[in-house]
Design an enzyme around this catalytic site. Structure first.
Site: not given
Length: 1514
Positions: A174, A291, A294, A374, A448, A1131, A1134, A1236
């Protein structure tokens, strides 16, 4: 709904105040920063987030105005970016909505639409710029600290971490290396050897990174000499100026009084580049960390203060730090090249990182070096990475780093990380150990911390400490996976993919590197935690360390964290070392890997880099292979490589000894030894041979069952896929190689897939041919006009597997996959469609109609055919009905149901995998799945889909008698009198076809000339009468109105493309012949049976014809021909025939003997066994022609509704229809008897199974022929069957011609007593049974209820099929074995009272042997329920007039409840579902020394309650 809707609020647009609100379609909002967000998804409860770059916690370092909104669980998403660099606020509110509020510039929005969040991010990055690709060494672990006392201390730390063999690539120092914190200087006392430090690191393969701040000191050096960097900058006029645009603005930062470079000016960038190069020539380094940009200042605004104006004090100040624009930064009226600081403040870090990238290009020509910043803005990721700033050594900060990294992946900065172990505050060993574990997987991985706090590099905790060993373990994994991480970053660089992300599509807590590596840090990252609860998104997941499939609760002891690999993906790896391999030139290798069909394709799509280490792929590890590898083959350019290869398998497969040179393309194939349970039948057709099998791509293996598929893939893949909030659509395309090549079974090239999320509990998935419309089942279902489900409330998730194609359905609450069809067998051709699915368990119920020996299916390679046929119940033979529906229990007791809406002949195969294969020979695949989650809810949801069961008339719950073979009406009359004399309750009498003239429908035989009068007589005595009707109509009559009118109205099934009627033979005899009844059935048919036609009940004309003929029988003006029947028995529908096919033979052999013949009875005969030809032509109500081949199984269904409507038109009462052939939704109109059967003991047990299955199928009014239809009944068996049959919903004793009488009156006085007593119990409980049938009609609940439906949490009930319940409260435990005088009955965990004695049995959760003399059936009432009852009589007409009572069976809490439905029992329309709210009687009782009854209003005359009978006795 609209994605971007600004109508929610007004636009405000002033010079220094602009505001716009946006209504969003969901509250799933992610992004916008930079802030500390404690969770990834925004909390929308009125949160305001300021955005203004600042070295502060409220509004942090960067300015990112982009957010992503996930619309629903399909993944559909959109992104919004506001291109504005002024100070602003971002407000989220519950609407959901967001508001942007900025104090300058313009509103310049960009909106990105995508099918997935990932696609949205890619689109955003195409606009702002794709991320930079870091150098490979940047991915190594880094150490740093603010506050090293000297270079000697730095070297001491380097050495101690080297000594423990910690993987470790870069050392950072740093600002303490500088002389009094001045950029481009170094402390010549404490760091005097710094110029040699980089070489010292390089000797070990490590790198050196320096920090630079933008603030430049105005003071001379310590020796009084000029600070040349400041002097040169001043000469070149590169500083940010005050509002006059001339005077450099003075601030104060680390070195004291400072100026600030204007990186937006070309001269400022040039000066910065030169200074970086000059310093590199003095002190070599490998990368830059920038760093404080801003830009930060330790004084407010400037050393002179800030002017009072609208820039420093705007009319509106966002909620930023101190509510002061220039707090911890410079004055807002300062001037840069790009404009006033007021407008470009948030661009300072962006401009500095661009200038720094240019510096790197000059200092390291042709190399990427290292650069992190940053402060960031949209597009910063094009130039470098970012770390999350000055965090603290707390568990919260470790947790909050994850949302931060996820957000910066959205912002296009995937090279991201946080200070491992924390920057400020003293860490602890446990915190640092856990943080090192998770930090090993940060893309930017650096430990860090700050001066004044303890050292926290791993080695400081001791060379053999738990922290060191754990850190080395996970860093070694990181280094092993660096080829994978590097590839992810390359994809981010070239395509905009995220690297560290969350699976938003699944709304889970998943996070990881790419799609495939799941990180599971310690649960909540709290102190002392040793296990972690993890949610895994859909797919196979493997624990990294043990490569086993893992579960939700994972152990995370002190040295472990959760790390899981996702199935379906390939991870490039490399043996780890303590540093990375350094290659920095522009040449590179890029591979694409893919595994399918047991082959790994390694394709080097780019290969112009020659690695100096001659690297080779020497090992492949494969997770998820179910079986060991038997052979391996390696080929390059289709040339097989010959060298020894070793394979091992212990749940994970290893292929070792490979020599695959890096940069070359290879194919590695392997074969598996497949376990029997994982095999699927590749050739289900009869007579498989080795040649036929191999033609389909199968491996021929002589085994007990079948040959198996060689491939793990089916031939289809998904070529297009679209997810929406309401479902999924996809196109399926076939691979070039297909397995089947016979005509009509060659797979169709292109298929469509539709998935619809109809309800939260129900979905549909449909596979069809989009280019050539195919037959689809014309049965209407109750579906919403548009899906009504919501992503939040749906019980299921659906995933479509791309290649091979498959569908997965997962229960969201448990993660259980309940459908998974990505299996080898899927094929879709014109006349053969096959699909398999893995099942959630072995517990499968349903499918029919067939005689099943157990309620739960035997999964051991059983195949059941489905095709309606006149087939008496016989094991493994397809019978009267067609029900492709099953219910499944999952291992955790949840239940679901699946319907395949297909009416073609099919079979289903169960195998112990567990898995299920469907094969059908036409139509489409149209699946419906209901999610329960209880068995009872499954049936309710299924009947909601297909239609609720019909509400029978009250009298139809009485006992009924019938016989095929009554000689005349006098015999029937005598039977009625004998039953009355025996005082046996009895409501309904039938006649079989004997009453007809030569078995012709709608006629009366001369032998039954007195039948109309007999019917009128018994009805006057409170009884009812039902007649039989067969569908086939004789065509050999000269005066038979039913046929002539039918012919005139075109109602009969025809030959295709003609108007000719298709004739076969059934019951009707020819006119004017003397029948020799001594002949065999076949001889009788040949000699005496007439030609018959089959009504086509799909036609509207047929429905009207059928109703007219029935009405004429009932209302014939000739009283001698008017039969006042009350119900109909249909009946032979089918449809059945007494010959195979048609008179003159069938004409289309392809349809009658299809290429694939399902596993049906009499398979060799083809589909026409005992039924008409398949080419018969039907016409739907809209005139659409359909083949009998497609609608054969719907014949009985098509007759059901017309028959009920005809009955009700004739009788003006509700009545009942009993039918033999059924299909899903038949229960809306008819009841069913089980056909049946035979007078045999085993048929009693099978009747219970049959009734429980028809409960699942939505047909609640069911029963079997009591005492059996075929063969002579035996006394004991018939007595036991009368006891059991008294609890059939449809309770009828019936047998055939030529056997002995078996009605109760035909036996002795003891038998009379047994029958009388048990039927009196039935009649006593009819109010309860009637209420259950109404519950079924109104809500779809079951009447004959499997015990598991009420006690599914008790796994012992899952196999119970010799006991059953009436509804929830009455347990029936019959004797069904000859000679037994006791029965073993299981009592689930509840309070149970003996019905006969009212005694609390005390039996709970146990099997109990109960006494059961011949005259006794065991009945038990469940505590907690109230049963309404009524004093019995010999008919319901009289019992309904008797007083009523309640039996109150208290539970352990002395509570009971129940309800009663009551109406007149016959009126049409009174029992629709809504009437439950108008007409029922509800009651609840709590015993507290007395009984309390609550009565609700009645819709009909109120019954009289004679007695309240509580249990236990008070």
């Amino acid at each position: 709904s609209p994605e971007f809707d600004t109508t929610i609020g007004p636009l405000q647009y002033a010079d220094q105040f602009l505001q716009l609100s946006i209504k969003l379609p969901s509250a799933n909002i992610y992004g916008v920063g930079e802030h500390v967000h404690k969770q990834y998804r925004h909390d929308v409860n009125w949160k305001t987030w300021p955005i203004f770059s600042r070295d502060a916690m409220d509004n942090l370092y960067g300015t990112q105005t982009f957010f992503l909104c996930l619309e629903d669980s399909t993944g559909a998403s959109f992104g919004v970016f506001l291109m504005n660099s002024n100070a602003m606020e971002f407000v989220v509110q519950p609407a959901p909505a967001v508001t942007y509020r900025t104090i300058g510039g313009i509103l310049d929005f960009y909106i990105f639409l995508g099918d997935t969040p990932e696609q949205v991010v890619q689109e955003y990055l195409q606009l702002v710029g794709l991320p930079a690709l870091p150098a490979y060494w940047n991915l190594g672990f880094q150490l740093s600290r603010y506050g090293y006392a000297s270079l000697d201390e730095v070297k001491e730390i380097v050495e101690r971490n080297r000594a423990v063999n910690l993987p470790y690539d870069a050392q950072v120092i740093d600002i303490e290396y500088m002389e009094k914190r001045k950029d481009f200087t170094y402390d010549k006392v404490k760091f005097k050897e710094l110029p040699e430090f980089a070489a010292y690191l390089h000797d070990y393969g490590q790198k050196y990174i320096i920090i630079l701040d933008p603030a430049i000191s105005t003071q001379n050096l310590s020796d009084g000499s000029s600070y040349e960097s400041y002097r040169r900058g001043t000469a070149r006029k590169v500083w940010v100026n005050e509002s006059d645009g001339v005077t450099p603005l003075l601030g104060e930062v680390w070195p004291g009084e400072t100026v600030f470079p204007d990186f937006t000016s070309p001269e400022g960038t040039s000066w910065w580049v030169d200074e970086c190069k000059l310093f590199y020539d003095m002190v070599p380094y490998d990368g830059l960390w920038i760093d404080m940009n801003e830009v930060s200042s330790f004084v407010q605004g400037s050393k002179r203060g800030c002017a009072q104006n609208d820039l420093n004090y705007p009319p509106y100040t966002p909620r930023i730090l101190d509510k002061l624009m220039y707090s911890k930064t410079i004055c807002l009226d300062a001037v840069q090249k790009w404009g006033k600081q007021y407008d470009v403040h948030n661009l300072y870090g962006y401009s500095m990182i661009m200038s720094s990238r240019k510096a790197i290009e000059k200092v390291f020509p042709g190399k990427r070096s290292f650069l992190i910043s940053r402060s960031t803005f949209a597009g910063s990721g094009k130039h470098g990475g970012h770390w999350l700033g000055d965090n603290a050594a707390t568990w919260d900060q470790m947790r909050w780093a994850i949302p931060g990294m996820l957000e910066f992946n959205l912002f296009g900065i995937p090279y991201i990380g946080a200070d491992i172990c924390g920057f400020s505050d003293n860490t602890t060993e446990e915190l640092c150990r856990r943080w090192m574990q998770v930090g090993a997987f940060y893309p930017f991985s650096r430990n860090h911390n700050c001066e004044g706090f303890m050292h926290q590099d791993p080695a400081v905790f001791g060379p053999n400490s738990l922290l060191v060993n754990s850190s080395k373990h996970y860093l070694n994994i990181r280094y092993t996976l660096l080829p994978y991480l590097y590839t992810l970053l390359y994809k981010a660089h070239t395509q905009g993919h995220t690297v560290f992300h969350k699976h938003l599509e699944n709304l889970t807590h998943f996070m990881g590197l790419g799609d495939f590596l799941n990180l599971c840090p310690v649960k909540k990252m709290h102190i002392g935690i040793s296990s972690t609860r993890v949610f895994f998104p859909e797919g196979e997941w493997y624990e990294y360390d043990t490569v086993r499939k893992s579960w939700h609760e994972i152990q995370t002891p002190a040295d472990k964290m959760g790390l899981h690999l996702r199935g379906g993906y390939i991870f490039p790896t490399q043996n780890p070392a303590t540093t990375t391999v350094n290659f920095q030139n522009k040449a590179y290798i890029y591979y694409e890997f893919r595994v399918s069909n047991n082959a790994l394709q390694m394709t080097a799509t780019h290969s112009n880099y020659s690695d100096p280490n001659n690297l080779k792929f020497e090992e492949i590890k494969i997770l998820g292979l179910p079986h060991e590898i038997t052979t391996v083959s390696v080929s390059q350019n289709n040339v097989v490589q010959n060298y020894p290869i070793n394979t091992t398998y212990d749940s994970v497969a290893f292929i070792r000894g490979l020599q695959l040179e890096l940069g070359k393309s290879y194919t590695v194939t392997w074969a598996l030894n497949v376990a029997l349970n994982e095999r699927f039948d590749c050739y289900p057709s009869p007579d498989p041979t080795k040649e036929k099998c191999e033609q389909r791509g199968c491996t021929w293996e002589v085994s007990h069952y079948f040959s198996k598929l060689i491939s793990s893939n089916n031939p289809y893949y998904v070529s297009s896929l679209n997810y929406s909030p309401t479902g999924i659509t996809a196109t399926l395309t076939i691979d070039d190689k297909v397995r089947a090549n016979e005509d009509f079974t060659t797979p169709i090239n292109t298929l469509g897939l539709e998935v619809k999320y109809h309800h939260n509990h129900m979905l549909q998935f449909k596979i069809y041919d989009p280019q050539s419309p195919r037959y689809e089942v014309p049965v209407p279902l109750n579906l919403p006009s548009s899906p009504t489900s919501s992503s939040q409330d749906r019980l299921y998730d659906v995933v479509v597997q791309i290649k091979p194609f498959g569908i997965q359905v997962r229960r969201k609450s448990t993660g259980t996959v309940i459908w998974n069809s990505g299996l080898p067998t899927f094929t879709f051709s014109d006349m053969f469609i096959q699909i398999s699915t893995r099942l959630a368990s072995q517990y499968i119920y349903g499918f029919g109609e067939a005689e099943h020996p157990t309620f739960r299916h035997n999964m051991s390679w059983n195949t059941w055919g489905m095709f309606t046929r006149d087939q008496p119940p016989t094991y493994m033979l397809n019978s009267y009905g067609f029900h492709p529906f099953y219910m499944a229990l999952e291992e955790d007791s949840n239940a679901h149901g699946v319907l395949l809406l297909n009416s073609n002949a099919m079979d289903v195969t169960f195998q112990p995998t567990p898995a299920l294969t469907y094969r059908t020979i036409g139509g489409i695949l149209d699946f419906y799945m209901v999610l329960g989650p209880t068995p009872e809810l499954v049936v309710q949801e299924y009947t909601e889909l297909i239609g609720r069961p019909v509400m029978p008339a009250y009298w139809s719950l009485g006992f009924q008698l019938c016989r095929y073979g009554y000689a005349n009406d006098a015999e029937v009359a005598q039977l009625v009198e004998e039953m009355k004399a025996a005082q046996i309750p009895y409501d309904v009498q039938y006649t079989d076809i004997d009453y007809m003239e030569r078995n012709l429908d709608f006629t009366i035989s001369s032998k039954f000339a007195g039948l109309p009068a007999l019917v009128n007589k018994i009805k006057s005595e409170g009884m009812r009468f039902i007649i039989i009707l067969d569908p086939a109509i004789s065509g050999n009559e000269t005066d038979y109105p039913a046929f002539s009118r039918g012919e005139a109205n075109d109602v009969f099934v025809q030959w295709p493309d003609t108007k000719e009627i298709l004739y076969s033979k059934v019951w009707s005899f020819l006119p004017n012949v003397q029948i020799n009844e001594s002949l065999s059935h076949e001889e009788l048919v040949e000699s005496y049976v007439a030609h018959c036609a089959f009504p086509d009940f799909f036609r509207n004309s047929t429905m009207e014809w059928w109703k007219r003929e029935i009405l004429e029988v009932h209302d014939n003006p000739d009283p001698l021909k008017s039969l006042k029947f009350d119900g109909l028995w249909t009946d032979m529908n089918e449809p059945a025939a007494f010959m195979n096919g048609a008179i003159g033979g069938c004409k289309n052999d392809l349809l009658n003997n299809p290429p694939y013949m399902p596993h049906l009875g009499y398979r060799s005969t083809g589909l026409i066994h005992k039924t008409p030809c398949m080419e018969g032509q039907h016409y739907l109500a809209d005139g659409t022609p359909v083949r009998h081949y497609d609608v054969h199984n719907l014949y009985g269904w098509s007759q059901a509704r017309p028959s009920l409507e005809a009955l009700r038109d004739a009788t003006k009462e509700r009545g009942i229809i009993i039918t033999r052939s059924t299909y899903p939704s038949s229960g809306r109109w008819v009841g069913h008897w089980l056909g049946d059967n035979t007078a045999a003991w085993d048929q009693m047990h099978k009747s219970i199974i049959g009734m429980m299955e028809f409960s699942l199928f939505g047909i609640s009014y069911t029963g079997a022929d009591i005492c059996g239809f075929f063969k002579d009944a035996e006394y004991e068996m018939c007595a036991r069957w009368m006891e059991l049959g008294a609890f059939y919903p449809y309770s009828r004793n019936h047998n055939e011609k030529g056997t002995r009488r078996q009605d109760p009156a035909s036996w002795d006085a003891k038998f009379h007593e047994i029958s009388r007593n048990v039927l009196n119990i039935r009649y006593t409980l009819l109010p309860y049974l009637y209420t259950l049938l109404h519950d079924a009609h109104a809500h779809g609940s079951t009447v004959i209820r499997p015990v598991l439906h009420e006690f599914v949490e008790d796994r012992k009930t899952w196999d119970i099929d010799e006991q059953f319940l009436w509804g929830p409260a009455l347990l029936i435990s019959p004797v069904m074995k000859q000679g037994d005088r006791s029965v073993n009955a299981y009592f689930p965990n509840a309070r149970w009272y003996d019905y006969h004695t009212d005694i609390d049995t005390g039996f709970r959760g146990q099997l109990q042997n109960l006494s059961a003399p011949l005259e006794h059936i065991n009945l038990h009432i469940r505590g907690g329920y109230i049963l309404p009852w009524q004093r019995p009589a010999n008919t319901t007409a009289y019992s309904r007039k008797n007083p009523m009572g309640l039996t109150v069976a208290l539970d352990d809490a002395l509570f009971a409840e129940g309800h009663l439905y009551w109406d007149d029992g016959v009126r049409i329309g009174t029992s629709r579902a809504f009437s439950l709210l108008k007409n029922p009687f509800f009651f609840a009782v709590r015993m507290v020394g007395y009984c309390q009854v609550r009565l609700h209003p009645w819709g009909y005359s109120k019954p009289k309650f004679k007695q309240i009978k509580p249990n236990p006795r008070m």
